[in-house]
Enzyme design. Structure first.
Site, PDB file in Angstrom:
ATOM      1  CE1 TYR A  37      40.700 -31.032   4.961  1.00  0.00           C
ATOM      2  CE2 TYR A  37      40.785 -33.047   3.454  1.00  0.00           C
ATOM      3  CZ  TYR A  37      41.429 -32.856   4.949  1.00  0.00           C
ATOM      4  OH  TYR A  37      42.402 -33.092   5.735  1.00  0.00           O
TER       5      TYR A  37
ATOM      6  CB  SER B  12      40.433 -35.497  13.739  1.00  0.00           C
ATOM      7  OG  SER B  12      40.113 -35.219  12.694  1.00  0.00           O
TER       8      SER B  12
ATOM      9  NE  ARG C 249      41.218 -34.857   8.699  1.00  0.00           N
ATOM     10  CZ  ARG C 249      40.631 -34.601   8.805  1.00  0.00           C
ATOM     11  NH1 ARG C 249      41.294 -33.015   7.212  1.00  0.00           N
ATOM     12  NH2 ARG C 249      40.660 -33.565   9.952  1.00  0.00           N
TER      13      ARG C 249
HETATM   14  P1  NAD Z   1      39.281 -27.823   7.303  1.00  0.00           P
HETATM   15  O1  NAD Z   1      40.269 -27.737   8.719  1.00  0.00           O
HETATM   16  O2  NAD Z   1      40.376 -28.255   6.410  1.00  0.00           O
HETATM   17  O3  NAD Z   1      38.347 -26.218   7.561  1.00  0.00           O
HETATM   18  C1  NAD Z   1      37.519 -26.321   8.640  1.00  0.00           C
HETATM   19  C2  NAD Z   1      35.852 -25.674   7.781  1.00  0.00           C
HETATM   20  O4  NAD Z   1      36.309 -24.759   7.528  1.00  0.00           O
HETATM   21  C3  NAD Z   1      35.624 -26.615   7.454  1.00  0.00           C
HETATM   22  O5  NAD Z   1      34.351 -27.654   7.887  1.00  0.00           O
HETATM   23  C4  NAD Z   1      35.310 -26.076   5.729  1.00  0.00           C
HETATM   24  O6  NAD Z   1      34.004 -26.383   5.158  1.00  0.00           O
HETATM   25  C5  NAD Z   1      35.495 -24.624   6.494  1.00  0.00           C
HETATM   26  N1  NAD Z   1      35.654 -23.622   5.295  1.00  0.00           N
HETATM   27  C6  NAD Z   1      36.379 -23.800   4.125  1.00  0.00           C
HETATM   28  N2  NAD Z   1      35.985 -22.470   3.673  1.00  0.00           N
HETATM   29  C7  NAD Z   1      34.872 -21.560   4.165  1.00  0.00           C
HETATM   30  C8  NAD Z   1      34.204 -20.470   4.255  1.00  0.00           C
HETATM   31  N3  NAD Z   1      35.035 -19.840   3.138  1.00  0.00           N
HETATM   32  N4  NAD Z   1      33.868 -20.133   5.098  1.00  0.00           N
HETATM   33  C9  NAD Z   1      33.329 -20.999   5.507  1.00  0.00           C
HETATM   34  N5  NAD Z   1      33.796 -22.256   6.253  1.00  0.00           N
HETATM   35  C10 NAD Z   1      34.574 -22.512   5.361  1.00  0.00           C
HETATM   36  O7  NAD Z   1      37.982 -29.206   8.048  1.00  0.00           O
HETATM   37  P2  NAD Z   1      38.532 -30.152   9.365  1.00  0.00           P
HETATM   38  O8  NAD Z   1      38.047 -29.905  10.120  1.00  0.00           O
HETATM   39  O9  NAD Z   1      39.861 -31.064   8.587  1.00  0.00           O
HETATM   40  O10 NAD Z   1      37.427 -31.516   8.247  1.00  0.00           O
HETATM   41  C11 NAD Z   1      37.105 -31.154   6.940  1.00  0.00           C
HETATM   42  C12 NAD Z   1      36.710 -32.240   6.703  1.00  0.00           C
HETATM   43  O11 NAD Z   1      37.161 -33.752   7.026  1.00  0.00           O
HETATM   44  C13 NAD Z   1      34.903 -32.423   7.322  1.00  0.00           C
HETATM   45  O12 NAD Z   1      34.377 -33.296   5.974  1.00  0.00           O
HETATM   46  C14 NAD Z   1      35.564 -33.891   8.319  1.00  0.00           C
HETATM   47  O13 NAD Z   1      34.201 -33.976   8.375  1.00  0.00           O
HETATM   48  C15 NAD Z   1      36.327 -34.378   7.296  1.00  0.00           C
HETATM   49  N6  NAD Z   1      37.084 -35.389   8.284  1.00  0.00           N
HETATM   50  C16 NAD Z   1      36.493 -36.531   8.748  1.00  0.00           C
HETATM   51  C17 NAD Z   1      37.910 -37.783   9.918  1.00  0.00           C
HETATM   52  C18 NAD Z   1      37.619 -38.572   9.188  1.00  0.00           C
HETATM   53  O14 NAD Z   1      36.640 -39.263   8.881  1.00  0.00           O
HETATM   54  N7  NAD Z   1      38.609 -38.922   9.640  1.00  0.00           N
HETATM   55  C19 NAD Z   1      38.124 -36.628  10.852  1.00  0.00           C
HETATM   56  C20 NAD Z   1      38.032 -35.329  10.860  1.00  0.00           C
HETATM   57  C21 NAD Z   1      37.211 -35.067   9.457  1.00  0.00           C
END
Ligand code: NAD
Length: 377
Positions: A230, A135, A124
């Protein structure tokens, strides 16, 4: 090199991993595409359009599997589709190889002597963003979750001032403010709801607020941001405080959109049966974490159930319900990934030193090469 796209076999799946425009662009980079007849039907793409893009359309998948150097799928493959892969070919698909229940899948792929790239393991990072199917598909799921909630909720979303009285806006609580959660917040705001959101990663507070939602704070000083942005598991004390905060906000919410995930683990249970009981009858929970057993204790993956007067939606096919754009976005991700793993002659060139390739390469000609996956087998 020839890329094969068989028709998806998962019931109800309407997406297709490549669209006609991407076939055309890949052809200009010496990557040919064969597609099984009818593969694009669910996304409203005809065989003719694929042909016009330069694809060869195969009436039967057997010819396609026989000629493909690389097979693209957008669902975790089942036993039958693994058996159809040609020895020495490459599979690009979601595999979730770190989840315990998928260890037999990794073993089966290794036994078939194929090379596999798990699209869910693409790092990511900013450079890999254009290949990131998690994403692109989470964006769609977050958007559609709100539409489903608004359709299931026996109330308006926006505030209305009419001659027949004033209607209060719906209150939406979003749990988890990652890609899906932020899209859900934006969509619920656009529909006029009052939105609150919670995440264990304190860093997202600013993003939540910039979308016009209120961030639900848990006073503890603990931040659960782990490697790669994450979430990681939190302490027992934090969990207790978090449960108290969530209980207060769930009670007043008309809609809960739950999106909280921890990579490779069961989704955290954030909404207990007691909390569901505390909600107003007619309220709605959309559980996007249903694929990993759900954020709500009463979620039944793949089903909509009504418990204590609350509708709990655990559907697993949200991106497929916006199939045209879901396919378009997935195809753009696949196009970038294929160009990343091919050389300028359009031949597969997997560089284990490359960060993106190393992150998502699971097996090479039958050998499990990903250290973390190997460790868990
Ligand atoms: P994900 O689908 O793994 O999880 C969704 C959300 O749930 C996350 O924000 C996580 O912090 C939250 N979460 C986990 N346990 C929790 C709890 N007990 N209570 C409340 N919330 C909780 O996350 P995602 O959407 O795949 O994103 C993960 C990370 O990757 C983020 O930091 C995002 O900014 C990053 N990201 C980076 C890129 C990139 O640069 N290519 C692209 C997408 C996401």
């Amino acid at each position: 090199m020839r890329v094969g796209v068989p028709r998806e076999v998962t019931p109800g799946e309407k997406r297709v991993p490549l669209v006609a425009d991407s076939v055309k662009r890949l052809a200009s980079k010496k990557i040919d595409v064969s597609i099984e007849s009818g593969a694009g039907t669910g996304s409203c793409i005809t065989d003719e359009e694929f042909r016009a893009g330069g694809a060869s359309v195969e009436p039967e998948s057997s010819a396609l599997y026989a000629s493909a150097d690389v097979v693209l799928r957008l669902r975790v493959p089942n036993e039958e589709s693994i058996a159809r892969l040609r020895e020495g070919s490459t599979l690009i698909a979601p595999l979730f190889p770190l989840q315990e229940q998928n260890a037999p899948l990794v073993r089966a792929l290794a036994a078939r002597k194929v090379t596999t790239i798990a699209v869910d393991m693409i790092p990511r990072t900013t450079v890999a963003q254009m290949m990131d199917v998690l994403s692109s598909q989470a964006t769609i799921a977050g958007y559609y979750a709100v539409l489903m909630a608004s359709a299931a909720l026996p109330r308006f979303f926006p505030m209305l001032m009419t001659a027949a009285g004033t209607i209060a806006p719906a209150r939406v609580l979003v749990l988890g403010a990652g890609v899906a959660g932020l899209q859900a917040i934006g969509t619920a705001k656009r529909l006029g709801a009052v939105v609150e959101a919670f995440d264990v990663r304190a860093v997202v507070k600013e993003q939540v607020e910039s979308l016009g939602a209120r961030f639900v704070q848990v006073e503890s000083g603990e931040d659960a941001q782990a490697e790669g942005g994450y979430a990681k598991e939190t302490s027992e004390e934090y969990k207790k405080k978090q449960a108290e905060a969530i209980a207060r906000h769930v009670k007043t919410a008309d809609v809960v959109i739950a999106t909280a995930l921890i990579p490779g683990k069961r989704a955290p249970v954030l909404v207990t049966e007691e909390m569901v009981q505390s909600m107003k009858p007619g309220s709605v929970i959309v559980d996007l974490a249903a694929e990993q057993q759900g954020n709500c204790a009463l979620t039944e993956p793949g089903q909509t159930v009504v418990r204590h007067g609350v509708s709990i939606l655990g559907e697993l096919d949200l991106p497929s319900r916006v199939a045209i754009h879901a396919s378009q976005m997935y195809a753009r991700n696949m196009e970038k990934l294929l160009l990343h793993v091919c050389n300028k002659d359009g031949a597969l060139h997997l560089d284990p030193e490359n960060e993106i390739t190393r992150g998502c390469l699971i097996t090479v000609a039958g050998d499990v090469v990903h250290p973390k996956v190997k460790e868990r087998l």
